[in-house]
Each structure stands twice: as C-alpha cells, then as structure tokens.
Write a protein that holds these residues in place. Structure first.
Motif, PDB file in Angstrom:
ATOM      1  N   LEU A   1     -10.427 -79.432  20.890  1.00  0.00           N
ATOM      2  CA  LEU A   1     -11.474 -78.622  21.697  1.00  0.00           C
ATOM      3  C   LEU A   1     -12.741 -79.605  22.039  1.00  0.00           C
ATOM      4  N   ASP A   2     -13.017 -80.604  21.109  1.00  0.00           N
ATOM      5  CA  ASP A   2     -14.106 -81.509  21.390  1.00  0.00           C
ATOM      6  C   ASP A   2     -14.000 -82.249  22.560  1.00  0.00           C
ATOM      7  N   HIS A   3     -12.652 -82.307  23.119  1.00  0.00           N
ATOM      8  CA  HIS A   3     -12.596 -83.078  24.394  1.00  0.00           C
ATOM      9  C   HIS A   3     -12.341 -82.044  25.350  1.00  0.00           C
ATOM     10  N   ILE A   4     -12.535 -80.954  25.458  1.00  0.00           N
ATOM     11  CA  ILE A   4     -12.386 -80.302  26.518  1.00  0.00           C
ATOM     12  C   ILE A   4     -13.620 -79.141  26.488  1.00  0.00           C
ATOM     13  N   GLU A   5     -14.209 -78.781  25.429  1.00  0.00           N
ATOM     14  CA  GLU A   5     -15.142 -77.861  25.405  1.00  0.00           C
ATOM     15  C   GLU A   5     -16.519 -78.031  26.628  1.00  0.00           C
ATOM     16  N   GLY A   6     -16.736 -79.077  27.093  1.00  0.00           N
ATOM     17  CA  GLY A   6     -17.779 -79.492  27.954  1.00  0.00           C
ATOM     18  C   GLY A   6     -17.159 -78.913  29.583  1.00  0.00           C
ATOM     19  N   LEU A   7     -15.847 -78.747  29.607  1.00  0.00           N
ATOM     20  CA  LEU A   7     -15.459 -78.407  31.155  1.00  0.00           C
ATOM     21  C   LEU A   7     -15.937 -77.349  31.719  1.00  0.00           C
ATOM     22  N   GLY A   8     -16.072 -76.250  30.798  1.00  0.00           N
ATOM     23  CA  GLY A   8     -16.686 -74.946  31.487  1.00  0.00           C
ATOM     24  C   GLY A   8     -18.248 -75.207  31.770  1.00  0.00           C
ATOM     25  N   PHE A   9     -18.704 -76.254  31.182  1.00  0.00           N
ATOM     26  CA  PHE A   9     -20.240 -76.360  31.480  1.00  0.00           C
ATOM     27  C   PHE A   9     -20.405 -77.446  32.505  1.00  0.00           C
ATOM     28  N   PHE A  10     -19.378 -78.047  33.032  1.00  0.00           N
ATOM     29  CA  PHE A  10     -19.642 -79.185  33.967  1.00  0.00           C
ATOM     30  C   PHE A  10     -19.648 -78.743  35.212  1.00  0.00           C
ATOM     31  N   GLY A  11     -20.938 -79.017  35.865  1.00  0.00           N
ATOM     32  CA  GLY A  11     -21.488 -78.430  36.947  1.00  0.00           C
ATOM     33  C   GLY A  11     -20.395 -78.367  38.150  1.00  0.00           C
ATOM     34  N   PRO A  12     -19.793 -79.573  38.272  1.00  0.00           N
ATOM     35  CA  PRO A  12     -18.768 -79.398  39.540  1.00  0.00           C
ATOM     36  C   PRO A  12     -17.753 -78.520  39.518  1.00  0.00           C
ATOM     37  N   VAL A  13     -17.329 -77.972  38.477  1.00  0.00           N
ATOM     38  CA  VAL A  13     -16.279 -77.184  38.420  1.00  0.00           C
ATOM     39  C   VAL A  13     -16.831 -75.945  38.929  1.00  0.00           C
ATOM     40  N   TRP A  14     -17.837 -75.489  38.999  1.00  0.00           N
ATOM     41  CA  TRP A  14     -18.648 -74.278  39.610  1.00  0.00           C
ATOM     42  C   TRP A  14     -18.980 -74.331  41.228  1.00  0.00           C
ATOM     43  N   ASP A  15     -18.603 -75.720  41.801  1.00  0.00           N
ATOM     44  CA  ASP A  15     -18.880 -76.036  43.118  1.00  0.00           C
ATOM     45  C   ASP A  15     -17.789 -75.773  44.062  1.00  0.00           C
ATOM     46  N   SER A  16     -17.893 -74.758  44.917  1.00  0.00           N
ATOM     47  CA  SER A  16     -16.662 -74.756  45.820  1.00  0.00           C
ATOM     48  C   SER A  16     -16.422 -75.804  46.793  1.00  0.00           C
ATOM     49  N   GLY A  17     -17.279 -76.581  46.953  1.00  0.00           N
ATOM     50  CA  GLY A  17     -17.371 -77.842  47.660  1.00  0.00           C
ATOM     51  C   GLY A  17     -16.683 -78.999  47.045  1.00  0.00           C
ATOM     52  N   CYS A  18     -16.309 -78.876  45.640  1.00  0.00           N
ATOM     53  CA  CYS A  18     -15.961 -80.084  45.037  1.00  0.00           C
ATOM     54  C   CYS A  18     -14.316 -80.034  44.486  1.00  0.00           C
ATOM     55  N   GLU A  19     -13.739 -80.974  44.779  1.00  0.00           N
ATOM     56  CA  GLU A  19     -12.111 -81.002  44.408  1.00  0.00           C
ATOM     57  C   GLU A  19     -11.996 -81.738  43.211  1.00  0.00           C
ATOM     58  N   VAL A  20     -11.751 -80.994  42.220  1.00  0.00           N
ATOM     59  CA  VAL A  20     -11.596 -81.688  40.683  1.00  0.00           C
ATOM     60  C   VAL A  20     -10.097 -81.793  40.229  1.00  0.00           C
ATOM     61  N   HIS A  21      -9.683 -82.956  40.189  1.00  0.00           N
ATOM     62  CA  HIS A  21      -8.636 -83.514  39.706  1.00  0.00           C
ATOM     63  C   HIS A  21      -8.405 -83.587  38.058  1.00  0.00           C
ATOM     64  N   ILE A  22      -7.796 -82.988  37.273  1.00  0.00           N
ATOM     65  CA  ILE A  22      -7.708 -83.132  35.771  1.00  0.00           C
ATOM     66  C   ILE A  22      -6.277 -83.674  35.571  1.00  0.00           C
TER      67      ILE A  22
ATOM     68  N   SER B   1     -14.410 -74.184  42.250  1.00  0.00           N
ATOM     69  CA  SER B   1     -14.037 -75.606  42.833  1.00  0.00           C
ATOM     70  C   SER B   1     -12.513 -75.721  43.160  1.00  0.00           C
ATOM     71  N   HIS B   2     -12.069 -76.544  43.827  1.00  0.00           N
ATOM     72  CA  HIS B   2     -10.787 -76.735  44.033  1.00  0.00           C
ATOM     73  C   HIS B   2     -10.057 -77.457  42.982  1.00  0.00           C
ATOM     74  N   LEU B   3      -9.155 -77.034  42.034  1.00  0.00           N
ATOM     75  CA  LEU B   3      -8.722 -77.562  40.892  1.00  0.00           C
ATOM     76  C   LEU B   3      -7.347 -77.874  41.164  1.00  0.00           C
ATOM     77  N   VAL B   4      -7.063 -79.195  40.737  1.00  0.00           N
ATOM     78  CA  VAL B   4      -5.743 -79.641  40.742  1.00  0.00           C
ATOM     79  C   VAL B   4      -5.384 -80.443  39.552  1.00  0.00           C
ATOM     80  N   ILE B   5      -4.363 -79.919  38.756  1.00  0.00           N
ATOM     81  CA  ILE B   5      -4.120 -80.181  37.429  1.00  0.00           C
ATOM     82  C   ILE B   5      -2.701 -81.231  37.473  1.00  0.00           C
ATOM     83  N   HIS B   6      -2.712 -82.266  36.661  1.00  0.00           N
ATOM     84  CA  HIS B   6      -1.791 -83.178  36.815  1.00  0.00           C
ATOM     85  C   HIS B   6      -1.345 -83.579  35.444  1.00  0.00           C
ATOM     86  N   ASP B   7      -0.149 -83.330  35.334  1.00  0.00           N
ATOM     87  CA  ASP B   7       0.537 -84.208  33.934  1.00  0.00           C
ATOM     88  C   ASP B   7       0.442 -85.593  34.098  1.00  0.00           C
TER      89      ASP B   7
END
Lengths: 139, 281
Positions: free
Chosen positions: B71-92, B124-130
């Motif tokens: 949790l200490d490595h991901i709990e900021g994700l929900g409060f990271f502004g760009p994930v709430w921006d529909s114009g942003c592409e976030v690759h995790i 945001s446009h989320l793309v998740i990669h292993d």
C-alpha cells in the motif's frame, strides 16, 4: 553482470536451513548448490567442488545407486529437469563411507514466471525401515 | 537525466515535527530523462504533491513504474491528479502475481470499500503493463526491471539515459539467508540490476540493532545497504525507505554509521529527503 535467478537464490536460502539434503540445479542442469546434509551423500562440501555441469555431477551420484532398475534418467531430479514436472522416488544408495542408505527423493521444477523455467530442486531424506530388496518405487 | 524525490518514507506515511527534515510521504520518485519525458517511480503518498506540482503543465503521457503493490507504494495513485484528467494517458508498469494480472491487483485498491471509485471509472486513459523480462525503452530512457527479494512480487528498476544509470531498489532484503560479506555476488538479489550504477536508491530501513528482530520482513539494515552498494560498485548511495518510527535525529545517526561503513568519499552516501534533486549526468 551475471546473477542467479531470484528463485534460485531463494531455493539456496531454503536449502541452507533444511536438515534434509537438498540439491539445486539451474535450467541447464548445472548443480549450482547442495547443502551440508547433502555432503553425507556426496562426501564433499559444495565449497570444495563448486558448481558442477550436468556432464559431471551425475557420475558422483550414479556410482552410489544401489536400487535395481534405477538409472540416472529416472532419478527425480532428472525427471524434474527434463520433463519439468514434479517427481518422487524411493531408492537405496551407498554413502561415501560405504554405509547403505534408503532414501526418498522429491524433486520439482522451478519456474520464475509461468513461462520461465529456471531450474529444479530435489530434497532427500532417509526412510527408516525401507524395503531391503533394493527395489525402487515411485515415479 | 534528473530526478526528484517526492516521498522516501517506508511502510506508512509519517508526518510530524519529528520527520519534517526528511519528510513523511511514502515512496515516489520523479525521473526526467534527457528528452524531458515524465517517468514516476512508485506512487506512494508523495505522488499527490507531484500531481499538484505538475498543475496544468502535465504531459499528455505519464509512465508510472511500480516496484510492487504494497500500500505504501500505490496509495498515492488515487490522489495523483493526472489519473483524473481525461486528456492524460497514464501507463502503469509493475510486477504481475503468478495468478493475476497487474490490472486485477491494482483494481483491488481502486474498488469499494477501499476506494470509492472503480479503476475502470477513472477518467484518464489508463494502460497497464506487466513489466517485461527484457529491457524496454521509454523515449530516451532504457528501463530494466528485475525481481528482488521482498515479500510478494517485487521488482527494482534500472533507468539508463545517455550512458548514466539510476537504480531504484526501495524495498529489499538482500541479506536474507546469505552473508553479503562472503557470498559470491552472483548469489545476491539485485546484484545485476545495481552493478556499476551511478546512483543507487536503496532500502535503508533498519539499524543493525533492529534488523535481527525483523528478519524476513523484506528490508535492509544499514550495514546490508552499504555492503550491497559496495559489492555492486555503486558510485553514489542514497538511503531510501526510512522507517516510519525513525525521527530525523535517528536517521542522521544512521547516516553517520553508513559513512563509517562506506569508508570512501563521505558525500558518496546521503539520506534521501523530500524535495531532493538528483543529477544523474
């Protein structure tokens, strides 16, 4: 820089703490580690012999195999390495000091990811009152 | 390549007067390769301030490299502004578990009752990669991820740009089961990843006195941290992932011990702190 797979590192960590003999081989079959209880079978410390390639280390073992019908190819560690499947067998060996010993061996392949085979490990333990005929059982 | 630390606390955010000098936010590192692309390593609570600092100047694409999903490595994700921006592409990017995809694991956090919004409902446009087993490129940066010794699927990252490297191994117990002083380096978790790196950010959670009571928890004593840096021939060591129970004064005492063990130029080992700028050129 070369480094062992983390799975092999952790397998060695387990081996170092086990009271049972344990061998660890890498994906090419090189014997990369055996623990102190395994020295009872091989009569040598790993630090004295170092890593042994597949072409060399089986000879140290086969000379001590006593069970009828038991060949190198059906030793559990070889089965795990070749077929990448778990394998178990009971058989008799002669230790380096000439004592007969009945043991059970369980070997299993090691996968770091579902598609990444990194080696195999085998754990041996003495079987009290085992079949004295020397016949091997298991698969 | 440059980097900035937005959070370097381990395990749990620890704000307060005792931690104000080095900071209480959990792991988050901003990396800017020579082409200016934004790479974020881990999304602990420090990610919130990074998102605020980006403001409206956020790039169209952001890559977030997760070391693991504690949790200490991901709990900021929900409060990271760009994930709430529909114009942003976030690759995790991050390590998958043997049974589940990275998306499935992240979706556990982004779901009630842990979080009010589902992952699929983020604007945001989320793309998740292993993370791939081989190196890959993000613009000018070449990235390598490698599994390291820590409970659960966990990787460290080596980021290379213009011949310089930054290695990030935030949660790591390389000494578990081995004596780092005597074992052959090829048996050391993380060795290949960190070898010869210009900058090593590494777990430095415990004192040598604390570690024996925490064996197997996935972290390093200061002795292990420095020994690992020395055997990997890291040029600079930045002590990272401070224990939430350690005050600023305690961290500075640990730094003195680290310098003593380091034995080389004193500035080669430093404590990480929030706002720290790292020049990797």
């Amino acid at each position: 820089m070369q480094q062992k797979s983390l799975v092999l590192i952790l397998a060695r960590d387990l081996a170092e703490k086990l009271a049972s003999a344990m061998f660890v081989v890498d994906h090419e079959g090189t014997l990369v580690y055996f623990n102190e209880p395994a020295e009872r079978i091989l009569g040598k410390a790993f630090s004295d012999v170092g890593p042994l390639p597949l072409a060399e280390w089986p000879r140290a073992v086969t000379s001590q195999l006593a069970s009828e019908g038991l060949t190198l190819e059906n030793l559990p560690l070889f089965v795990a390495l070749r077929d990448r499947e778990p394998s178990h067998r009971e058989f008799n060996i002669t230790t380096v000091d000439g004592s007969p010993l009945s043991i059970a061996a369980t070997a299993f392949p090691l996968f770091a990811r579902t598609d990444e085979f990194v080696g195999a490990a085998s754990i041996f333990w003495e079987v009290p009152g085992a079949d004295e005929s020397g016949s091997a059982k298991g698969s | 390549m440059r980097a900035r630390i937005w959070g370097c606390r381990g395990s749990l955010a620890a704000p307060g007067p005792e931690t104000v000098r080095y900071g209480g936010n959990t792991s988050c590192l901003e990396v800017r390769p020579s082409d200016g692309r934004l790479i974020v390593v881990d999304a602990g609570t420090g990610a919130r301030n990074l998102g605020i600092a980006l403001g409206d100047a956020r790039p169209e694409r952001i890559d977030i490299l997760l070391s693991h999903l504690h949790l200490d490595h991901i709990e900021g994700l929900g409060f990271f502004g760009p994930v709430w921006d529909s114009g942003c592409e976030v690759h995790i990017w991050g390590p998958p578990s043997p049974l589940r995809s990275l998306r499935e694991d992240i979706a556990k956090y982004f779901s009630p009752p842990l979080f009010p919004v589902h992952l699929d409902d983020l604007p945001s446009h989320l793309v998740i990669h292993d993370v791939p087993a081989a190196e890959w490129e993000l613009g000018a940066a070449r990235i390598r991820a490698q599994p390291i010794n820590h409970p659960g699927p966990t990787v460290g990252y080596r980021i290379e740009d213009e011949g310089k490297t930054l290695t990030y191994i935030s949660d790591h117990e390389p000494a578990l089961g081995v004596d780092l002083q005597t074992v052959s380096p090829d048996w050391v978790s993380g060795y290949a990843l960190a070898y010869g790196t210009d900058v090593l950010l590494h777990d430095a959670q415990y004192t040598e006195e604390e570690y024996p009571q925490r064996v197997g928890w996935g972290h390093s004593s200061i002795s292990h941290t420095v020994t690992f840096a020395l055997i990997t021939k890291a040029r600079r060591l930045i002590m990272f992932h401070h224990d939430p129970m350690h005050s600023d004064a305690q961290l500075e005492a640990m730094l003195l011990r680290a310098k003593e063990l380091w034995g080389r130029e004193p500035d080669g080992v430093v404590l990480s702190y929030e706002g720290m700028e790292i020049d990797v050129t």
